[in-house]
Design a protein around this motif. Structure first.
Motif, PDB file in Angstrom:
ATOM      1  N   VAL A  12       0.792  -1.230   0.000  1.00 14.17           N
ATOM      2  CA  VAL A  12       0.000   0.000   0.000  1.00 14.17           C
ATOM      3  C   VAL A  12       0.829   1.286   0.000  1.00 14.17           C
ATOM      4  CG1 VAL A  12      -1.928  -1.159   1.154  1.00 14.17           C
ATOM      5  CG2 VAL A  12      -0.193   0.026   2.543  1.00 14.17           C
ATOM      6  N   GLY A  13       2.159   1.187   0.132  1.00 12.79           N
ATOM      7  CA  GLY A  13       2.981   2.384   0.239  1.00 12.79           C
ATOM      8  C   GLY A  13       3.228   2.764   1.688  1.00 12.79           C
ATOM      9  N   ASP A  14       4.370   3.406   1.936  1.00 10.06           N
ATOM     10  CA  ASP A  14       4.744   3.686   3.321  1.00 10.06           C
ATOM     11  C   ASP A  14       3.886   4.764   3.991  1.00 10.06           C
ATOM     12  OD1 ASP A  14       5.816   5.769   1.810  1.00 10.06           O
ATOM     13  OD2 ASP A  14       7.898   5.229   2.206  1.00 10.06           O
ATOM     14  N   GLU A  15       3.567   5.845   3.270  1.00  8.18           N
ATOM     15  CA  GLU A  15       2.816   6.929   3.891  1.00  8.18           C
ATOM     16  C   GLU A  15       1.373   6.541   4.213  1.00  8.18           C
ATOM     17  OE1 GLU A  15       3.702   9.686   0.862  1.00  8.18           O
ATOM     18  OE2 GLU A  15       5.505  10.463   1.843  1.00  8.18           O
ATOM     19  N   PRO A  16       0.629   5.901   3.282  1.00 10.00           N
ATOM     20  CA  PRO A  16      -0.723   5.450   3.651  1.00 10.00           C
ATOM     21  C   PRO A  16      -0.716   4.482   4.834  1.00 10.00           C
ATOM     22  CG  PRO A  16      -0.454   5.409   1.281  1.00 10.00           C
ATOM     23  CD  PRO A  16       0.898   5.667   1.852  1.00 10.00           C
ATOM     24  N   LEU A  17       0.271   3.592   4.882  1.00 11.69           N
ATOM     25  CA  LEU A  17       0.353   2.653   6.000  1.00 11.69           C
ATOM     26  C   LEU A  17       0.605   3.406   7.303  1.00 11.69           C
ATOM     27  CD1 LEU A  17       0.370  -0.264   6.988  1.00 11.69           C
ATOM     28  CD2 LEU A  17       2.829  -0.360   6.465  1.00 11.69           C
ATOM     29  N   ASP A  65      -5.746   3.884  -1.323  1.00 11.65           N
ATOM     30  CA  ASP A  65      -4.829   4.207  -2.421  1.00 11.65           C
ATOM     31  C   ASP A  65      -5.577   4.121  -3.740  1.00 11.65           C
ATOM     32  OD1 ASP A  65      -2.651   4.365  -0.703  1.00 11.65           O
ATOM     33  OD2 ASP A  65      -1.957   2.338  -1.124  1.00 11.65           O
ATOM     34  N   CYS A  66      -5.235   5.030  -4.636  1.00 10.39           N
ATOM     35  CA  CYS A  66      -5.678   4.896  -6.030  1.00 10.39           C
ATOM     36  C   CYS A  66      -4.909   5.922  -6.856  1.00 10.39           C
ATOM     37  CB  CYS A  66      -7.182   5.139  -6.171  1.00 10.39           C
ATOM     38  SG  CYS A  66      -7.826   4.631  -7.787  1.00 10.39           S
ATOM     39  N   GLU A  67      -4.225   5.453  -7.889  1.00 15.78           N
ATOM     40  CA  GLU A  67      -3.465   6.378  -8.727  1.00 15.78           C
ATOM     41  C   GLU A  67      -4.394   7.299  -9.518  1.00 15.78           C
ATOM     42  OE1 GLU A  67      -3.225   2.209 -10.618  1.00 15.78           O
ATOM     43  OE2 GLU A  67      -3.339   3.118  -8.637  1.00 15.78           O
ATOM     44  N   ASP A  68      -5.610   6.840  -9.781  1.00 18.51           N
ATOM     45  CA  ASP A  68      -6.633   7.673 -10.419  1.00 18.51           C
ATOM     46  C   ASP A  68      -7.460   8.304  -9.297  1.00 18.51           C
ATOM     47  OD1 ASP A  68      -8.956   8.690 -11.592  1.00 18.51           O
ATOM     48  OD2 ASP A  68      -9.040   7.137 -13.121  1.00 18.51           O
ATOM     49  N   ARG A  69      -7.161   9.573  -8.993  1.00 22.38           N
ATOM     50  CA  ARG A  69      -7.790  10.205  -7.819  1.00 22.38           C
ATOM     51  C   ARG A  69      -9.304  10.336  -7.973  1.00 22.38           C
ATOM     52  NH1 ARG A  69      -2.603  10.634  -7.735  1.00 22.38           N
ATOM     53  NH2 ARG A  69      -1.564  11.693  -6.002  1.00 22.38           N
TER      54      ARG A  69
END
Length: 348
Positions: free
Chosen positions: A96-101, A114-118
Motif C-alpha cells: 500500500v505504500g509507506d505513507e498510507p500505512l 490508495d488509487c493512482e486515479d484520484r
C-alpha cells in the motif's frame, strides 16, 4: 554544478511550455476536471522532494476527524499493487505504500485508501464519507478540489525557482495563485520578523492568499518497530537510517539531542532488503551495543516488513515520530480558524 544547471535551462523552458499549455487547456475547459459536492482537500507542493505533506495530512486528520467522517486518499507511491485499495493496519508498505500505512497505523479509525486515479478513488470513497484528504494531488488537474493547501519548504524559498532539470520545481511557480492556503513548512522554531519578511518576499504574492508558517515538533519518545515506547536517553549515540527526500532537519535534530556516529542514507521510499539490514547490523556492531539505531516513522513502515523479520531480530531499531505546529500569526489569524471558515463555505 551551477554552470551545469544553466546549460539545462533550455530543457526547463521546454518543460515549462508544456506545463503552460496543459494548464491552459484545463483552465479553458478543453480538458475535463471533475468536481464533487462534498469537501475535497488536496495538499501539495511545487518542488521535487519533501515539503512536509505527510505531517500536514496528519495535522488535518487530528483537527477534522472529530467533526467529519473522513478518508485519506493517496497514490501509494512505491506499492506493488494497482488500482483502488483500502489500507489495513495489517497491510505492508509493499502492498500500500509507506505513507498510507503510516496514516492507518496512527489513525486506525479512519479510512485510508490508495488509487493512482484520484477521481476514481473519490468516487469510491465520498458516497460513504463527509470529507476526503488527498496528499500530493495539487498537480492532479483531472480533479477540481474544493480546497487546495500548497506547501513551501522554508529553505527552498531562498533557492532558484527554475523548473526541472535546471531547478527543483516540478510545476510553474505561478501555480501558487491557485492555492487557497499557503503554508511555509520547516521554518525555524524560533522565528524572527526578518525570517518571516524574507519568506514573504520570496513568495512574491501580488494578490492576498492566507500564508502560515509551521515548524517540525519532534516527539520526546522513540518507538520500536513493534510500538514499544522509550524516552530518548540523555546523550544517546545514534546510528541513523534515513530514506526520505530531505533528511537534513531530522539529522540536525538528532545531533542536537545526542551524538550521531553514522548516517546511512537511502533514496525516498526505498524498499529495504536483507543486505541493507546486514549493513546496518555491521555498522551497529562496529559502533557498540549502546548505540541506538534510529530512523524516521516513514522508514519504519518499510523496515517493518515480514520478509525482514528474522534478520531484524536483536537490532535496537527505533523510530522518531514528528508533528507540525504553527507559529502564532500576525493579526491573530490562525490556520485552524481559516481552515474552518473555508470548509464552512464549502459545506453550504
Amino acid at each position: 554544478m551551477k554552470q551545469l544547471r544553466l546549460l539545462l535551462l533550455p530543457f526547463s523552458w521546454l518543460y515549462g511550455a508544456v506545463l503552460f499549455i496543459r494548464h491552459f487547456l484545463y483552465d479553458k475547459g478543453f480538458l475535463k476536471s471533475t468536481s464533487f459536492n462534498k469537501p475535497v482537500i488536496v495538499i501539495g507542493n511545487l518542488i521535487i522532494g519533501g515539503a512536509g505533506k505527510s505531517p500536514m495530512t496528519e495535522y488535518l486528520i487530528r483537527r477534522l476527524s472529530d467533526h467529519y467522517h473522513l478518508a485519506t486518499l493517496s497514490r501509494g507511491y512505491g506499492r506493488k499493487t494497482k488500482g483502488f485499495i483500502k489500507v489495513d493496519t495489517g497491510s505492508t508498505a509493499e502492498e500500500v505504500g509507506d505513507e498510507p500505512l503510516q496514516f492507518k497505523k496512527k489513525f486506525p479509525d479512519i479510512t485510508v485508501a490508495d488509487c493512482e486515479d484520484r477521481v476514481k478513488g473519490l468516487k469510491n470513497l465520498l458516497p460513504h464519507h463527509d470529507l476526503c484528504l488527498l496528499d500530493d494531488a495539487f498537480q492532479h488537474r483531472a480533479l477540481r478540489a474544493g480546497l487546495a493547501i500548497l506547501l513551501f519548504d522554508f529553505s527552498s524559498l531562498k533557492k532558484w525557482k527554475f523548473l526541472i532539470p535546471a531547478g527543483n520545481y516540478r510545476d510553474l511557480f505561478s501555480r501558487r495563485y491557485h492555492a487557497d492556503i499557503l503554508v511555509v513548512t520547516k521554518s525555524p522554531e524560533v522565528m524572527s520578523d526578518r525570517d518571516r519578511e524574507e519568506a514573504m518576499r520570496a513568495l512574491r504574492l501580488k494578490k492576498p492568499i492566507p500564508v502560515f508558517f509551521s515548524f517540525i515538533h519532534y516527539s520526546k519518545y522513540i518507538y520500536t518497530l513493534s510500538g514499544e515506547r522509550l524516552t530518548i536517553p540523555i546523550g544517546a549515540t545514534f546510528l541513523v537510517i534515513v530514506g526520505i527526500a530531505n533528511p537534513t532537519s531530522f539529522i540536525d535534530y538528532l545531533r542536537s539531542v545526542g551524538k550521531v556516529s553514522k548516517v546511512l542514507t537511502y533514496r525516498d521510499h526505498y524498499r529495504y532488503v536483507e543486505s541493507d539490514v546486514d549493513k546496518i547490523k555491521k555498522n551497529w556492531l562496529m559502533l557498540g551495543a549502546d548505540t541506538i539505531i534510529i530512523t524516521t516513522e516513514k522508514d519504519a513502515m518499510r523496515l517493518n516488513d515480514p520478509s525482514l523479520g528474522l534478520v531484524l531480530e536483536g537490532l535496537p531499531i527505533y523510530y522518531l515520530p514528528i508533528e507540525i505546529a504553527f507559529h502564532h500569526e500576525v493579526k491573530k489569524m490562525h490556520f485552524d480558524a481559516v481552515l474552518t471558515e473555508k470548509l464552512r463555505k464549502l459545506s453550504k
